[in-house]
Design a protein around this motif. Structure first.
Motif, PDB file in Angstrom:
ATOM      1  N   ASP A  49     102.852  13.260  48.970  1.00 48.20           N
ATOM      2  CA  ASP A  49     104.143  12.651  48.137  1.00 48.20           C
ATOM      3  C   ASP A  49     103.982  12.284  46.964  1.00 48.20           C
ATOM      4  O   ASP A  49     104.763  11.814  46.119  1.00 48.20           O
ATOM      5  N   VAL A  50     102.773  12.136  46.605  1.00 52.46           N
ATOM      6  CA  VAL A  50     102.273  12.046  45.109  1.00 52.46           C
ATOM      7  C   VAL A  50     102.489  13.078  44.015  1.00 52.46           C
ATOM      8  O   VAL A  50     102.420  14.285  44.317  1.00 52.46           O
ATOM      9  N   ASN A  51     103.002  12.996  42.883  1.00 49.15           N
ATOM     10  CA  ASN A  51     102.892  13.735  41.831  1.00 49.15           C
ATOM     11  C   ASN A  51     101.876  14.383  41.176  1.00 49.15           C
ATOM     12  O   ASN A  51     101.188  13.535  40.543  1.00 49.15           O
ATOM     13  N   PHE A  52     101.218  15.414  41.389  1.00 48.91           N
ATOM     14  CA  PHE A  52      99.919  15.561  40.975  1.00 48.91           C
ATOM     15  C   PHE A  52      99.988  16.613  39.895  1.00 48.91           C
ATOM     16  O   PHE A  52     100.819  17.664  39.770  1.00 48.91           O
ATOM     17  N   PHE A  53      99.136  16.398  38.887  1.00 49.32           N
ATOM     18  CA  PHE A  53      98.932  17.345  37.790  1.00 49.32           C
ATOM     19  C   PHE A  53      97.378  17.710  37.520  1.00 49.32           C
ATOM     20  O   PHE A  53      96.480  16.868  37.862  1.00 49.32           O
ATOM     21  N   LEU A  54      97.054  19.014  37.764  1.00 49.57           N
ATOM     22  CA  LEU A  54      95.836  19.356  37.666  1.00 49.57           C
ATOM     23  C   LEU A  54      95.215  19.633  36.261  1.00 49.57           C
ATOM     24  O   LEU A  54      95.798  20.253  35.376  1.00 49.57           O
ATOM     25  N   ASN A  55      94.233  19.207  36.085  1.00 48.26           N
ATOM     26  CA  ASN A  55      93.395  19.036  34.913  1.00 48.26           C
ATOM     27  C   ASN A  55      92.101  20.193  35.104  1.00 48.26           C
ATOM     28  O   ASN A  55      91.244  19.908  35.717  1.00 48.26           O
ATOM     29  N   PRO A 112      89.018  -0.093  56.429  1.00 52.19           N
ATOM     30  CA  PRO A 112      89.159   0.623  57.329  1.00 52.19           C
ATOM     31  C   PRO A 112      90.625   1.092  57.240  1.00 52.19           C
ATOM     32  O   PRO A 112      91.775   0.071  56.922  1.00 52.19           O
ATOM     33  N   GLY A 113      91.193   2.472  57.107  1.00 55.57           N
ATOM     34  CA  GLY A 113      92.380   2.951  57.116  1.00 55.57           C
ATOM     35  C   GLY A 113      93.050   2.628  55.487  1.00 55.57           C
ATOM     36  O   GLY A 113      94.021   3.135  55.446  1.00 55.57           O
ATOM     37  N   LYS A 114      92.184   2.203  54.608  1.00 58.37           N
ATOM     38  CA  LYS A 114      92.584   2.347  53.211  1.00 58.37           C
ATOM     39  C   LYS A 114      91.608   2.969  52.284  1.00 58.37           C
ATOM     40  O   LYS A 114      90.399   2.444  52.349  1.00 58.37           O
ATOM     41  N   ILE A 115      91.882   3.850  51.585  1.00 63.35           N
ATOM     42  CA  ILE A 115      91.048   4.301  50.443  1.00 63.35           C
ATOM     43  C   ILE A 115      91.697   3.748  49.181  1.00 63.35           C
ATOM     44  O   ILE A 115      92.461   3.184  49.140  1.00 63.35           O
ATOM     45  N   VAL A 116      90.727   4.047  48.109  1.00 63.60           N
ATOM     46  CA  VAL A 116      90.952   3.461  46.853  1.00 63.60           C
ATOM     47  C   VAL A 116      92.305   3.642  46.472  1.00 63.60           C
ATOM     48  O   VAL A 116      93.037   2.578  45.604  1.00 63.60           O
ATOM     49  N   LEU A 117      93.004   4.810  46.471  1.00 66.36           N
ATOM     50  CA  LEU A 117      94.168   5.071  46.000  1.00 66.36           C
ATOM     51  C   LEU A 117      95.664   4.107  46.374  1.00 66.36           C
ATOM     52  O   LEU A 117      96.346   3.773  45.718  1.00 66.36           O
ATOM     53  N   ASN A 118      95.096   3.859  47.939  1.00 65.69           N
ATOM     54  CA  ASN A 118      96.009   2.883  48.464  1.00 65.69           C
ATOM     55  C   ASN A 118      95.848   1.302  47.872  1.00 65.69           C
ATOM     56  O   ASN A 118      97.039   0.869  47.495  1.00 65.69           O
ATOM     57  N   LEU A 119      94.837   1.041  47.545  1.00 68.50           N
ATOM     58  CA  LEU A 119      94.611  -0.389  46.981  1.00 68.50           C
ATOM     59  C   LEU A 119      95.056  -0.242  45.565  1.00 68.50           C
ATOM     60  O   LEU A 119      95.670  -1.185  45.008  1.00 68.50           O
ATOM     61  N   LEU A 120      95.093   0.584  44.792  1.00 69.73           N
ATOM     62  CA  LEU A 120      95.570   1.011  43.223  1.00 69.73           C
ATOM     63  C   LEU A 120      97.092   0.928  43.234  1.00 69.73           C
ATOM     64  O   LEU A 120      97.608   0.285  42.553  1.00 69.73           O
ATOM     65  N   LEU A 121      97.731   1.693  44.208  1.00 70.13           N
ATOM     66  CA  LEU A 121      99.123   1.519  44.378  1.00 70.13           C
ATOM     67  C   LEU A 121      99.535   0.226  44.508  1.00 70.13           C
ATOM     68  O   LEU A 121     100.447  -0.179  44.114  1.00 70.13           O
ATOM     69  N   ASP A 122      98.860  -0.446  45.522  1.00 69.56           N
ATOM     70  CA  ASP A 122      99.363  -2.080  45.957  1.00 69.56           C
ATOM     71  C   ASP A 122      99.051  -2.941  44.674  1.00 69.56           C
ATOM     72  O   ASP A 122     100.146  -3.793  44.370  1.00 69.56           O
ATOM     73  N   ALA A 123      97.992  -2.473  43.796  1.00 66.75           N
ATOM     74  CA  ALA A 123      97.919  -3.724  42.605  1.00 66.75           C
ATOM     75  C   ALA A 123      98.969  -3.253  41.631  1.00 66.75           C
ATOM     76  O   ALA A 123      99.491  -4.015  40.679  1.00 66.75           O
ATOM     77  N   LEU A 124      99.334  -1.770  41.508  1.00 65.14           N
ATOM     78  CA  LEU A 124     100.176  -1.572  40.419  1.00 65.14           C
ATOM     79  C   LEU A 124     101.693  -1.834  41.054  1.00 65.14           C
ATOM     80  O   LEU A 124     102.504  -1.573  40.034  1.00 65.14           O
ATOM     81  N   ASP A 125     101.676  -2.016  42.287  1.00 73.83           N
ATOM     82  CA  ASP A 125     103.361  -2.227  42.639  1.00 73.83           C
ATOM     83  C   ASP A 125     103.874  -0.924  42.443  1.00 73.83           C
ATOM     84  O   ASP A 125     105.185  -1.020  42.178  1.00 73.83           O
ATOM     85  N   CYS A 126     103.494   0.161  42.737  1.00 72.61           N
ATOM     86  CA  CYS A 126     103.883   1.517  42.563  1.00 72.61           C
ATOM     87  C   CYS A 126     104.124   2.378  43.973  1.00 72.61           C
ATOM     88  O   CYS A 126     103.217   2.298  44.997  1.00 72.61           O
ATOM     89  N   ARG A 127     105.097   3.032  43.831  1.00 74.25           N
ATOM     90  CA  ARG A 127     105.653   3.968  45.236  1.00 74.25           C
ATOM     91  C   ARG A 127     104.802   5.058  44.697  1.00 74.25           C
ATOM     92  O   ARG A 127     104.789   5.660  43.524  1.00 74.25           O
ATOM     93  N   TYR A 128     104.638   6.063  45.610  1.00 76.97           N
ATOM     94  CA  TYR A 128     104.011   7.445  45.580  1.00 76.97           C
ATOM     95  C   TYR A 128     105.074   8.251  44.663  1.00 76.97           C
ATOM     96  O   TYR A 128     104.378   8.776  43.552  1.00 76.97           O
ATOM     97  N   LYS A 129     106.348   8.310  44.539  1.00 78.05           N
ATOM     98  CA  LYS A 129     106.862   9.057  43.737  1.00 78.05           C
ATOM     99  C   LYS A 129     106.869   8.458  42.197  1.00 78.05           C
ATOM    100  O   LYS A 129     107.328   9.537  41.149  1.00 78.05           O
ATOM    101  N   GLU A 130     106.590   7.542  42.012  1.00 75.24           N
ATOM    102  CA  GLU A 130     106.488   6.777  40.654  1.00 75.24           C
ATOM    103  C   GLU A 130     105.033   7.002  39.874  1.00 75.24           C
ATOM    104  O   GLU A 130     105.115   6.721  38.658  1.00 75.24           O
ATOM    105  N   LEU A 131     104.245   7.608  40.565  1.00 72.67           N
ATOM    106  CA  LEU A 131     102.624   7.667  40.280  1.00 72.67           C
ATOM    107  C   LEU A 131     102.502   9.298  39.914  1.00 72.67           C
ATOM    108  O   LEU A 131     102.750  10.298  40.614  1.00 72.67           O
ATOM    109  N   ASN A 132     102.003   9.262  38.771  1.00 74.44           N
ATOM    110  CA  ASN A 132     101.582  10.709  38.222  1.00 74.44           C
ATOM    111  C   ASN A 132     100.062  10.772  38.497  1.00 74.44           C
ATOM    112  O   ASN A 132      99.461  10.167  37.460  1.00 74.44           O
ATOM    113  N   PHE A 133      99.462  11.647  39.072  1.00 78.17           N
ATOM    114  CA  PHE A 133      98.271  11.406  39.373  1.00 78.17           C
ATOM    115  C   PHE A 133      97.461  12.691  38.860  1.00 78.17           C
ATOM    116  O   PHE A 133      97.766  13.920  39.077  1.00 78.17           O
ATOM    117  N   VAL A 134      96.596  12.615  37.702  1.00 78.84           N
ATOM    118  CA  VAL A 134      96.164  13.859  37.218  1.00 78.84           C
ATOM    119  C   VAL A 134      94.449  13.939  37.752  1.00 78.84           C
ATOM    120  O   VAL A 134      93.765  13.018  37.752  1.00 78.84           O
TER     121      VAL A 134
END
Length: 239
Positions: A42-48, A6-28
């Protein structure tokens, strides 16, 4: 987009495990990228744009690699523990990655898994001998999980690969890239997760991963309980 709790989707849990902030993440991304952007502006997105026709290497090659610092790469459809990420980050090897020695029991529990799509590994005495989807099941010692680290040295080599090599590799998965680097003398190291990870395509598997067994759930809840007491436990595996 899968809601893991509830209230958490997979990317939230990945960020927790990676100890990563949104601006540090490059999401393809490719599939449903607009929906993901709305949830994580706030995530850096790259389109494939070729996501349907390429492998995970193609996604890695979709953005400009920063060769000034190590890069942690993860598939977006898996979950793992933060202590695994820490081990991989602290590795002295040029490439460090996660693998699972329990893949045969995982396959036996999920009959629909196509083994010819599983990225497998051959490893003897902690020496990685080969990775790839073309390894026969009987030869494999485990499964590549989809979490790894590249050092700046390796990122520089990847960035300067011959165009023809890049064109070939972009159709394959990350295990093939690691195998290419290994065959060219790059030092690699694997960390066995021994089943402590999960793919996110089955909701009950995610629940089991988050909460664990009854004993593991009680242990994790112990630090949060305020109005009750969870006594010390003795746990064991029945063989």
């Amino acid at each position: 987009l899968f809601e893991a709790s509830p209230g958490k989707i997979v990317l939230n849990l990945l960020l927790d495990a990676l100890d990563c902030r949104y601006k540090e993440l490059n999401f393809v991304a490719g599939y449903k990228v607009d929906q993901i952007k709305k949830i994580f502006p706030d995530v850096n997105f790259f389109l494939n744009t070729e996501w349907e026709n390429c492998g995970s290497c193609g996604s890695l090659f979709s953005f400009d690699l920063d060769i000034s610092k190590p890069l942690i790469v993860s598939y977006g459809d898996i979950l793992y523990r933060s202590d695994l990420v820490k081990k991989i980050k602290e590795s002295d090897s040029d490439v460090a990655f996660a693998w699972d020695s329990t893949f045969r029991s995982r396959m036996s529990n999920k009959k629909k898994i196509k083994t010819n799509h599983i990225e497998k590994i051959i490893i003897k005495n902690n020496n990685v001998l080969r990775l790839g989807i073309d390894i026969q099941d009987d030869w494999a010692d485990g499964e590549f999980v989809g979490l790894l680290k590249f050092t700046p040295l390796v990122l520089k080599q990847i960035k300067h690969l011959d165009l023809e090599v890049l064109k070939i590799l972009e159709k394959y998965n990350l295990s093939s890239l690691i195998e290419y680097l290994r065959s060219n003398g790059i030092k690699i190291e694997g960390f066995d997760v021994k089943g402590d990870w999960v793919e996110v395509n089955v909701s009950k598997d995610i629940a089991s991963f988050i909460f664990g067994t009854k004993a593991e759930t009680l242990s994790r809840l112990k630090r949060y309980i305020k109005c009750s007491i969870i006594q010390d436990q003795i746990t064991f595996n029945k063989i």
